[in-house]
Design a protein around this motif. Structure first.
Motif, PDB file in Angstrom:
ATOM      1  N   ALA A  66      64.092  61.644  15.290  1.00 16.65           N
ATOM      2  CA  ALA A  66      65.265  60.770  15.168  1.00 16.65           C
ATOM      3  C   ALA A  66      64.919  59.466  14.456  1.00 16.65           C
ATOM      4  O   ALA A  66      65.746  58.901  13.727  1.00 16.65           O
ATOM      5  N   GLU A  67      63.688  58.985  14.640  1.00 16.51           N
ATOM      6  CA  GLU A  67      63.280  57.725  13.991  1.00 16.51           C
ATOM      7  C   GLU A  67      63.331  57.868  12.468  1.00 16.51           C
ATOM      8  O   GLU A  67      63.754  56.959  11.753  1.00 16.51           O
ATOM      9  N   ASP A  68      62.884  59.038  11.968  1.00 16.97           N
ATOM     10  CA  ASP A  68      62.911  59.259  10.518  1.00 16.97           C
ATOM     11  C   ASP A  68      64.346  59.344   9.999  1.00 16.97           C
ATOM     12  O   ASP A  68      64.626  58.949   8.863  1.00 16.97           O
ATOM     13  N   ILE A  69      65.255  59.877  10.811  1.00 15.93           N
ATOM     14  CA  ILE A  69      66.661  59.955  10.394  1.00 15.93           C
ATOM     15  C   ILE A  69      67.225  58.534  10.272  1.00 15.93           C
ATOM     16  O   ILE A  69      67.919  58.207   9.308  1.00 15.93           O
ATOM     17  N   LYS A  70      66.885  57.696  11.246  1.00 16.67           N
ATOM     18  CA  LYS A  70      67.400  56.306  11.225  1.00 16.67           C
ATOM     19  C   LYS A  70      66.881  55.543  10.013  1.00 16.67           C
ATOM     20  O   LYS A  70      67.619  54.797   9.374  1.00 16.67           O
ATOM     21  N   THR A  71      65.589  55.717   9.702  1.00 16.94           N
ATOM     22  CA  THR A  71      65.011  54.891   8.632  1.00 16.94           C
ATOM     23  C   THR A  71      65.163  55.515   7.247  1.00 16.94           C
ATOM     24  O   THR A  71      65.313  54.805   6.255  1.00 16.94           O
ATOM     25  N   GLN A  72      65.133  56.841   7.152  1.00 24.27           N
ATOM     26  CA  GLN A  72      65.094  57.481   5.823  1.00 24.27           C
ATOM     27  C   GLN A  72      66.425  58.083   5.378  1.00 24.27           C
ATOM     28  O   GLN A  72      66.695  58.195   4.196  1.00 24.27           O
ATOM     29  N   LEU A  73      67.278  58.497   6.347  1.00 26.83           N
ATOM     30  CA  LEU A  73      68.521  59.169   5.935  1.00 26.83           C
ATOM     31  C   LEU A  73      69.736  58.240   6.020  1.00 26.83           C
ATOM     32  O   LEU A  73      70.487  58.094   5.051  1.00 26.83           O
ATOM     33  N   ILE A  74      69.913  57.593   7.159  1.00 29.66           N
ATOM     34  CA  ILE A  74      71.149  56.828   7.374  1.00 29.66           C
ATOM     35  C   ILE A  74      71.370  55.754   6.283  1.00 29.66           C
ATOM     36  O   ILE A  74      72.499  55.642   5.772  1.00 29.66           O
ATOM     37  N   PRO A  75      70.329  55.014   5.869  1.00 33.07           N
ATOM     38  CA  PRO A  75      70.593  54.009   4.812  1.00 33.07           C
ATOM     39  C   PRO A  75      71.131  54.625   3.518  1.00 33.07           C
ATOM     40  O   PRO A  75      71.805  53.944   2.750  1.00 33.07           O
ATOM     41  N   GLN A  76      70.878  55.923   3.312  1.00 33.87           N
ATOM     42  CA  GLN A  76      71.299  56.568   2.057  1.00 33.87           C
ATOM     43  C   GLN A  76      72.722  57.129   2.112  1.00 33.87           C
ATOM     44  O   GLN A  76      73.252  57.565   1.094  1.00 33.87           O
ATOM     45  N   ILE A  77      73.338  57.162   3.299  1.00 28.24           N
ATOM     46  CA  ILE A  77      74.680  57.784   3.386  1.00 28.24           C
ATOM     47  C   ILE A  77      75.753  56.797   3.826  1.00 28.24           C
ATOM     48  O   ILE A  77      76.868  57.180   4.156  1.00 28.24           O
ATOM     49  N   LYS A  78      75.402  55.514   3.803  1.00 33.37           N
ATOM     50  CA  LYS A  78      76.339  54.520   4.345  1.00 33.37           C
ATOM     51  C   LYS A  78      77.622  54.383   3.526  1.00 33.37           C
ATOM     52  O   LYS A  78      78.631  53.906   4.037  1.00 33.37           O
ATOM     53  N   ASP A  79      77.579  54.801   2.245  1.00 33.30           N
ATOM     54  CA  ASP A  79      78.772  54.687   1.400  1.00 33.30           C
ATOM     55  C   ASP A  79      79.582  55.996   1.369  1.00 33.30           C
ATOM     56  O   ASP A  79      80.423  56.185   0.491  1.00 33.30           O
ATOM     57  N   ALA A  80      79.360  56.876   2.340  1.00 30.66           N
ATOM     58  CA  ALA A  80      79.955  58.219   2.264  1.00 30.66           C
ATOM     59  C   ALA A  80      81.476  58.209   2.354  1.00 30.66           C
ATOM     60  O   ALA A  80      82.066  57.481   3.159  1.00 30.66           O
TER      61      ALA A  80
END
Ligand SMILES: NC(=O)c1ccc[n+]([C@@H]2O[C@H](COP(=O)([O-])OP(=O)(O)OC[C@H]3O[C@@H](n4cnc5c(N)ncnc54)[C@H](OP(=O)(O)O)[C@@H]3O)[C@@H](O)[C@H]2O)c1
Length: 235
Positions: A56-70
């Motif tokens: 989950a830590e990797d999802i928070k740091t690596q994925l979520i910042p990339q989908i914020k404009d979805a």
């Protein structure tokens, strides 16, 4: 231009790989979550082991910042492991691992990603013919895949007012490394399996990807269980 994202677990091969490729071709920015990377150039891979809760830590740091404009997010819970085990010999830790990947990880991902999923997004679960029936010798898989339908139904009810849709796609015998490994690549057994459906062949993983795409992009399928198995002969 609207920004649509696909997030698929287990996109390094098989059905997940074909799903990532299909959504990429349809102008989705595709992310794969698995231990090995997705071989398709158009897909961004984030290396995670879904059996380890700290993913989950990797999802928070690596994925979520990339989908914020979805404008739309399609989340496909596809990763799974198929082991040979029975009610008589199943080890608790082995069952825990299968359930971590098939039940706990989707739940963690839903909770982390739902705040970033606008209306018209969807969550697609990949079940199996063994989501609604059992065969001998696949205890943890059958248990996990039955739970997949429970996950989908509970998701549907809880998200009823959110305009986020869900469905469960249940493939039949599909020509992937999972099936071939399980059958020890035994061509004689593979031929027998081919004879168990209406077309005397294995399903191509791209056919399941198309079914996932249909379920994910047609809100009328909200809450549906879609069996994609070409019909199966009952014995
Ligand atoms: N093939 C069939 O006949 C069939 C039939 C019914 C249902 N299904 C379902 O369809 C889905 C896809 O199956 P498939 O046949 O394409 O299987 P596959 O070829 O074995 O691919 C499974 C994927 O899951 C990933 N995965 C496994 N363990 C993981 C872990 N601990 N952490 C992260 N990712 C993990 C693998 O990636 P890494 O190894 O890179 O981590 C791989 O990309 C599964 O849910 C399966 O149950 C398949």
């Amino acid at each position: 231009m609207s920004q649509n994202y696909l997030i698929v677990t287990g996109g390094s091969r098989g059905i997940g790989l074909e799903t990532a490729k299909l959504f990429s071709q349809n102008n989705y920015k595709a992310f794969n979550l698995s231990r090995k990377p997705c071989p398709a150039d158009s897909v961004t891979s984030i290396a995670v082991n879904l059996a380890q809760p700290d993913f989950a830590e990797d999802i928070k740091t690596q994925l979520i910042p990339q989908i914020k404009d979805a404008d739309k997010v399609i989340l496909v819970h596809n990763a799974a492991q198929l082991k040979k085990d029975t009610v008589e010999n199943i080890e608790a830790d082995s069952l825990r691992q299968v359930m971590e990947i098939g039940v706990v990880a989707p739940t963690i991902l839903n909770r982390l990603l739902l705040p970033y999923m606008p209306p018209k997004s969807s969550i697609i679960y990949v079940g199996s013919t063994l989501s609604e029936k059992a065969v001998a010798g696949a205890f943890s898989y059958v248990v996990s895949k039955h739970t997949t339908i429970g996950l989908m139904r509970a998701t549907c009810q809880d998200l009823m007012d959110s305009q986020i849709y869900t469905a469960c796609v249940c493939p039949g015998f599909t020509d992937t490394p999972m099936l071939r490994d399980h059958l020890n690549n035994d061509e004689e057994i593979i031929e027998q399996i081919k004879g168990m459906n209406a077309q005397n062949r294995l399903i191509h993983p791209a056919e399941i990807a198309e079914t996932i795409y249909f379920a994910a992009t047609n809100p009328v399928m909200n809450g549906a269980i879609l069996h994609a198995n070409m019909g199966q002969k009952e014995r």
